[in-house]
Write a protein that holds these residues in place. Structure first.
Motif, PDB file in Angstrom:
ATOM      1  N   ILE A   1     -30.747  56.433 -32.797  1.00  0.00           N
ATOM      2  CA  ILE A   1     -30.808  55.703 -33.844  1.00  0.00           C
ATOM      3  C   ILE A   1     -29.664  56.540 -35.030  1.00  0.00           C
ATOM      4  CG2 ILE A   1     -32.125  55.407 -36.101  1.00  0.00           C
ATOM      5  CD1 ILE A   1     -34.648  55.048 -34.086  1.00  0.00           C
ATOM      6  N   GLU A   2     -29.796  57.613 -35.119  1.00  0.00           N
ATOM      7  CA  GLU A   2     -28.754  58.426 -35.857  1.00  0.00           C
ATOM      8  C   GLU A   2     -27.529  58.028 -35.594  1.00  0.00           C
ATOM      9  OE1 GLU A   2     -27.522  62.945 -36.033  1.00  0.00           O
ATOM     10  OE2 GLU A   2     -29.735  62.572 -36.332  1.00  0.00           O
ATOM     11  N   GLU A   3     -27.072  57.856 -34.274  1.00  0.00           N
ATOM     12  CA  GLU A   3     -25.563  57.742 -33.825  1.00  0.00           C
ATOM     13  C   GLU A   3     -25.132  56.185 -34.228  1.00  0.00           C
ATOM     14  OE1 GLU A   3     -25.609  58.649 -29.604  1.00  0.00           O
ATOM     15  OE2 GLU A   3     -25.702  60.845 -30.012  1.00  0.00           O
ATOM     16  N   ALA A   4     -26.277  55.406 -33.623  1.00  0.00           N
ATOM     17  CA  ALA A   4     -25.970  53.901 -34.173  1.00  0.00           C
ATOM     18  C   ALA A   4     -25.738  53.745 -35.586  1.00  0.00           C
ATOM     19  CB  ALA A   4     -27.005  53.195 -33.673  1.00  0.00           C
ATOM     20  N   GLN A   5     -26.692  54.623 -36.509  1.00  0.00           N
ATOM     21  CA  GLN A   5     -26.423  54.360 -37.891  1.00  0.00           C
ATOM     22  C   GLN A   5     -25.160  55.062 -38.311  1.00  0.00           C
ATOM     23  OE1 GLN A   5     -29.022  52.808 -39.904  1.00  0.00           O
ATOM     24  NE2 GLN A   5     -27.061  52.775 -41.250  1.00  0.00           N
ATOM     25  N   THR A   6     -24.775  55.819 -37.986  1.00  0.00           N
ATOM     26  CA  THR A   6     -23.497  56.627 -38.193  1.00  0.00           C
ATOM     27  C   THR A   6     -22.329  55.687 -37.927  1.00  0.00           C
ATOM     28  OG1 THR A   6     -24.191  59.098 -37.977  1.00  0.00           O
ATOM     29  CG2 THR A   6     -21.967  58.575 -37.878  1.00  0.00           C
ATOM     30  N   GLU A   7     -22.305  55.039 -36.905  1.00  0.00           N
ATOM     31  CA  GLU A   7     -21.304  54.122 -36.432  1.00  0.00           C
ATOM     32  C   GLU A   7     -21.379  52.903 -37.465  1.00  0.00           C
ATOM     33  OE1 GLU A   7     -17.992  52.658 -34.647  1.00  0.00           O
ATOM     34  OE2 GLU A   7     -18.748  54.737 -34.428  1.00  0.00           O
ATOM     35  N   HIS A   8     -22.564  52.389 -37.536  1.00  0.00           N
ATOM     36  CA  HIS A   8     -22.769  51.355 -38.329  1.00  0.00           C
ATOM     37  C   HIS A   8     -22.315  51.569 -40.078  1.00  0.00           C
ATOM     38  CE1 HIS A   8     -25.771  48.364 -40.715  1.00  0.00           C
ATOM     39  NE2 HIS A   8     -25.504  47.656 -39.834  1.00  0.00           N
ATOM     40  N   ASP A   9     -22.455  52.762 -40.494  1.00  0.00           N
ATOM     41  CA  ASP A   9     -21.850  52.970 -41.630  1.00  0.00           C
ATOM     42  C   ASP A   9     -20.383  53.165 -41.849  1.00  0.00           C
ATOM     43  OD1 ASP A   9     -24.491  53.262 -42.515  1.00  0.00           O
ATOM     44  OD2 ASP A   9     -24.675  55.250 -42.662  1.00  0.00           O
ATOM     45  N   LYS A  10     -19.889  53.517 -40.816  1.00  0.00           N
ATOM     46  CA  LYS A  10     -18.364  53.407 -40.654  1.00  0.00           C
ATOM     47  C   LYS A  10     -17.801  52.101 -40.527  1.00  0.00           C
ATOM     48  CE  LYS A  10     -17.860  58.131 -38.126  1.00  0.00           C
ATOM     49  NZ  LYS A  10     -17.670  58.534 -36.733  1.00  0.00           N
ATOM     50  N   ILE A  11     -18.318  51.467 -39.706  1.00  0.00           N
ATOM     51  CA  ILE A  11     -17.979  50.158 -39.754  1.00  0.00           C
ATOM     52  C   ILE A  11     -18.167  49.411 -41.108  1.00  0.00           C
ATOM     53  CG2 ILE A  11     -18.368  47.669 -38.713  1.00  0.00           C
ATOM     54  CD1 ILE A  11     -18.857  49.353 -36.388  1.00  0.00           C
ATOM     55  N   ALA A  12     -19.306  49.427 -41.706  1.00  0.00           N
ATOM     56  CA  ALA A  12     -19.297  49.018 -43.157  1.00  0.00           C
ATOM     57  C   ALA A  12     -18.500  49.414 -44.003  1.00  0.00           C
ATOM     58  CB  ALA A  12     -20.830  49.490 -43.726  1.00  0.00           C
ATOM     59  N   GLN A  13     -17.812  50.898 -43.867  1.00  0.00           N
ATOM     60  CA  GLN A  13     -16.923  51.231 -44.813  1.00  0.00           C
ATOM     61  C   GLN A  13     -15.470  50.406 -44.479  1.00  0.00           C
ATOM     62  OE1 GLN A  13     -16.796  55.374 -44.187  1.00  0.00           O
ATOM     63  NE2 GLN A  13     -18.563  55.701 -45.769  1.00  0.00           N
ATOM     64  N   GLN A  14     -15.057  50.146 -43.168  1.00  0.00           N
ATOM     65  CA  GLN A  14     -13.910  49.529 -42.724  1.00  0.00           C
ATOM     66  C   GLN A  14     -13.857  48.146 -43.407  1.00  0.00           C
ATOM     67  OE1 GLN A  14     -13.562  49.875 -38.363  1.00  0.00           O
ATOM     68  NE2 GLN A  14     -13.440  52.100 -38.483  1.00  0.00           N
ATOM     69  N   ILE A  15     -15.119  47.443 -43.238  1.00  0.00           N
ATOM     70  CA  ILE A  15     -15.260  46.184 -43.847  1.00  0.00           C
ATOM     71  C   ILE A  15     -15.126  46.037 -45.044  1.00  0.00           C
ATOM     72  CG2 ILE A  15     -16.785  44.226 -43.948  1.00  0.00           C
ATOM     73  CD1 ILE A  15     -17.996  44.846 -41.322  1.00  0.00           C
ATOM     74  N   ASP A  16     -15.597  46.976 -45.869  1.00  0.00           N
ATOM     75  CA  ASP A  16     -15.388  47.066 -47.309  1.00  0.00           C
ATOM     76  C   ASP A  16     -13.795  47.132 -47.532  1.00  0.00           C
ATOM     77  OD1 ASP A  16     -17.888  46.480 -47.952  1.00  0.00           O
ATOM     78  OD2 ASP A  16     -18.185  48.665 -48.264  1.00  0.00           O
ATOM     79  N   SER A  17     -13.308  48.158 -46.762  1.00  0.00           N
ATOM     80  CA  SER A  17     -11.637  48.468 -47.109  1.00  0.00           C
ATOM     81  C   SER A  17     -10.988  47.110 -46.952  1.00  0.00           C
ATOM     82  CB  SER A  17     -11.099  49.533 -46.108  1.00  0.00           C
ATOM     83  OG  SER A  17     -11.801  50.787 -46.781  1.00  0.00           O
ATOM     84  N   LEU A  18     -11.083  46.444 -45.693  1.00  0.00           N
ATOM     85  CA  LEU A  18     -10.539  45.145 -45.574  1.00  0.00           C
ATOM     86  C   LEU A  18     -10.685  44.033 -46.496  1.00  0.00           C
ATOM     87  CD1 LEU A  18     -10.810  44.949 -41.531  1.00  0.00           C
ATOM     88  CD2 LEU A  18      -8.783  45.178 -42.769  1.00  0.00           C
ATOM     89  N   ASP A  19     -11.943  44.095 -46.903  1.00  0.00           N
ATOM     90  CA  ASP A  19     -12.435  43.005 -47.949  1.00  0.00           C
ATOM     91  C   ASP A  19     -11.491  43.096 -49.022  1.00  0.00           C
ATOM     92  OD1 ASP A  19     -14.058  41.630 -46.466  1.00  0.00           O
ATOM     93  OD2 ASP A  19     -15.978  42.717 -47.300  1.00  0.00           O
ATOM     94  N   LYS A  20     -11.335  44.384 -49.462  1.00  0.00           N
ATOM     95  CA  LYS A  20     -10.335  44.758 -50.799  1.00  0.00           C
ATOM     96  C   LYS A  20      -9.150  44.451 -50.365  1.00  0.00           C
ATOM     97  CE  LYS A  20     -13.532  48.494 -52.366  1.00  0.00           C
ATOM     98  NZ  LYS A  20     -13.851  49.795 -52.476  1.00  0.00           N
ATOM     99  N   ALA A  21      -8.443  44.478 -49.317  1.00  0.00           N
ATOM    100  CA  ALA A  21      -7.183  44.306 -49.002  1.00  0.00           C
ATOM    101  C   ALA A  21      -7.024  42.726 -48.977  1.00  0.00           C
ATOM    102  CB  ALA A  21      -6.975  44.881 -47.570  1.00  0.00           C
ATOM    103  N   LEU A  22      -7.840  42.003 -48.486  1.00  0.00           N
ATOM    104  CA  LEU A  22      -7.978  40.704 -48.433  1.00  0.00           C
ATOM    105  C   LEU A  22      -7.928  40.061 -49.783  1.00  0.00           C
ATOM    106  CD1 LEU A  22     -10.070  39.908 -45.298  1.00  0.00           C
ATOM    107  CD2 LEU A  22      -7.687  39.365 -45.430  1.00  0.00           C
ATOM    108  N   GLU A  23      -8.539  40.789 -50.734  1.00  0.00           N
ATOM    109  CA  GLU A  23      -8.755  40.298 -52.017  1.00  0.00           C
ATOM    110  C   GLU A  23      -7.467  40.525 -52.984  1.00  0.00           C
ATOM    111  OE1 GLU A  23     -11.914  42.348 -54.102  1.00  0.00           O
ATOM    112  OE2 GLU A  23     -13.828  41.209 -52.879  1.00  0.00           O
ATOM    113  N   GLN A  24      -6.715  41.446 -52.582  1.00  0.00           N
ATOM    114  CA  GLN A  24      -5.350  41.770 -52.942  1.00  0.00           C
ATOM    115  C   GLN A  24      -4.324  41.025 -52.515  1.00  0.00           C
ATOM    116  OE1 GLN A  24      -5.178  46.050 -52.775  1.00  0.00           O
ATOM    117  NE2 GLN A  24      -6.815  46.450 -54.346  1.00  0.00           N
ATOM    118  N   GLY A  25      -4.735  40.096 -51.533  1.00  0.00           N
ATOM    119  CA  GLY A  25      -3.714  39.351 -50.859  1.00  0.00           C
ATOM    120  C   GLY A  25      -3.054  40.242 -49.896  1.00  0.00           C
ATOM    121  N   TYR A  26      -3.408  40.936 -49.096  1.00  0.00           N
ATOM    122  CA  TYR A  26      -2.687  41.853 -47.917  1.00  0.00           C
ATOM    123  C   TYR A  26      -1.846  41.016 -47.166  1.00  0.00           C
ATOM    124  CZ  TYR A  26      -1.843  45.036 -44.191  1.00  0.00           C
ATOM    125  OH  TYR A  26      -1.671  45.677 -43.155  1.00  0.00           O
TER     126      TYR A  26
END
Length: 73
Positions: free
Chosen positions: A48-73
């Motif tokens: 659970i701990e390992e999956a949650q860590t990976e889950h959190d990393k992916i959430a951060q990547q998605i957030d970064s991509l969302d910001k890039a998409l909003e800025q018209g990357y």
């Protein structure tokens, strides 16, 4: 190769992985609720701990991509 994909496609792939990890975490937590063996409980906790860590990393990547998409990357 992933870095050459367009941001929307990469985000969609990450979202699928995020959803799969979410399902995995739910199932691991369900298994933990009904398990009684201490060794298996420990192993489930670590999974659970390992999956949650990976889950959190992916959430951060998605957030970064969302910001890039909003800025018209």
């Amino acid at each position: 190769m992933a870095s050459r994909q367009n941001p929307q496609r990469r985000r969609d792939e990450l979202q699928k992985l995020y959803d799969l990890l979410n399902e995995k975490i739910v199932r691991l937590r369900t298994a933990r609720i009904i398990e009684t063996d201490a060794a298996i409980l420990f192993r489930l906790d670590k999974q659970i701990e390992e999956a949650q860590t990976e889950h959190d990393k992916i959430a951060q990547q998605i957030d970064s991509l969302d910001k890039a998409l909003e800025q018209g990357y």
